[in-house]
Design an enzyme around this catalytic site. Sequence first.
Site, PDB file in Angstrom:
ATOM      1  N   LYS A 227       0.820  -1.210   0.000  1.00 15.13           N
ATOM      2  CA  LYS A 227       0.000   0.000   0.000  1.00 15.13           C
ATOM      3  C   LYS A 227       0.855   1.262   0.000  1.00 15.13           C
ATOM      4  O   LYS A 227       2.052   1.227   0.268  1.00 15.13           O
ATOM      5  CB  LYS A 227      -0.964  -0.017   1.203  1.00 15.13           C
ATOM      6  N   ARG A 261      -2.497  -9.703   6.092  1.00 12.32           N
ATOM      7  CA  ARG A 261      -3.042  -9.937   4.754  1.00 12.32           C
ATOM      8  C   ARG A 261      -2.013  -9.442   3.736  1.00 12.32           C
ATOM      9  O   ARG A 261      -1.712  -8.252   3.711  1.00 12.32           O
ATOM     10  CB  ARG A 261      -4.371  -9.182   4.623  1.00 12.32           C
TER      11      ARG A 261
HETATM   12  C1  7PJ Z   1      -7.863  -4.777   2.773  1.00  9.97           C
HETATM   13  C2  7PJ Z   1      -8.889  -5.672   2.548  1.00  9.97           C
HETATM   14  C3  7PJ Z   1      -7.388  -4.583   4.114  1.00  9.97           C
HETATM   15  C4  7PJ Z   1      -9.030  -6.204   4.788  1.00  9.97           C
HETATM   16  C5  7PJ Z   1      -8.300  -4.774   0.678  1.00  9.97           C
HETATM   17  C6  7PJ Z   1      -5.549  -3.865  -1.192  1.00  9.97           C
HETATM   18  C7  7PJ Z   1      -6.907  -3.274  -1.256  1.00  9.97           C
HETATM   19  N1  7PJ Z   1      -9.481  -6.383   3.535  1.00  9.97           N
HETATM   20  N2  7PJ Z   1      -9.157  -5.654   1.220  1.00  9.97           N
HETATM   21  N3  7PJ Z   1      -8.017  -5.331   5.077  1.00  9.97           N
HETATM   22  N4  7PJ Z   1      -7.484  -4.230   1.590  1.00  9.97           N
HETATM   23  N5  7PJ Z   1      -9.579  -6.887   5.792  1.00  9.97           N
HETATM   24  O1  7PJ Z   1      -5.348  -5.045  -0.909  1.00  9.97           O
HETATM   25  O2  7PJ Z   1      -4.598  -3.070  -1.468  1.00  9.97           O
HETATM   26  O3  7PJ Z   1      -6.499  -3.800   4.416  1.00  9.97           O
HETATM   27  S1  7PJ Z   1      -8.270  -4.422  -1.031  1.00  9.97           S
END
Ligand code: 7PJ
Length: 283
Positions: A227, A261
């Site tokens: 990010k 994640r």
């Molecule tokens: C996140 C997500 C996050 C959770 C995305 C990306 C954007 N779900 N889905 N936490 N980000 N729980 O992966 O850059 O930070 S989509």
Amino acid sequence: MRSTLQFGRFNFPWRGERVRARVMGILNVTPDSFSDGGQHQSLEFAISHAEQMILDGVDIIDVGGESSRPGAPPLPLEQELQRVMPVLYALRDIGPAISVDTYKPEVMREAIIAGVDMINDINGFRAPGAIAAVRDSDCGLCIMHMQNDPRHMQLAPSYTDVVAEVTAFLRERIEALTAAGIDPRRLCIDPGFGFGKTVEHNYALLKATAQLIAELDVPLLAGLSRKSMVGAVTGKPVEQRMAGSVGGALAAVAQGALIVRVHDVAETVDALKVWQAGTNLQR
Ligand code: 7PJ
């Protein structure tokens, strides 16, 4: 005292001696994540990506059909179902826990029928019908904070006290879910890095990881892989943010995060193994 995240077929202890940080691998089934579209090709690609993540040591595979990049337009329900459902059915019994990244109650219901272990909602189960869709299942629920919506969230993120406001939001959502009869052991929280936040907001929240867990008494998932908050500190473009992202994952885990994640599963798993071997820190 609650100390286990219970979700679908899985139990992850998150407090005490047996805690091991877990890796959630990101599996995007958006058309831009493979070459020339086509339902069959996208399914093959998703399965081979999942198989690689398994070899790399993934604990949870998070399947998402809608791009939630800042400024991205919403995806119609039928398209999201067409993208995501074949992948969920194909991966359900492949080994690791399966999560679906969606804020649509209809997708939640279908995903639960397909047997997913976790629903990961960037909208914190605020859509009308979202709580009813997940209530009678046993899947885990990741409650993420987002200010505004993906199309508008990065235009002018604004808080008086970002940590206090995100904490209050997450507390309210935990209360809404448990008031509906949902077992709190199914819940995890996520500050939502990059979702209506400046770089300063993101780092204030990352530094508050232990505080969020202590105040809300729920395990925490941190998603900062590749990010802009990583780019802001390293000065690197998105394709060169792997090491910075691993550093951010370790910062979160060092402060008690249970799940990270990530895009780069192999590198994160290695980093966490060495981290775990080299520390006596306990949650
Ligand atoms: C996140 C997500 C996050 C959770 C995305 C990306 C954007 N779900 N889905 N936490 N980000 N729980 O992966 O850059 O930070 S989509």
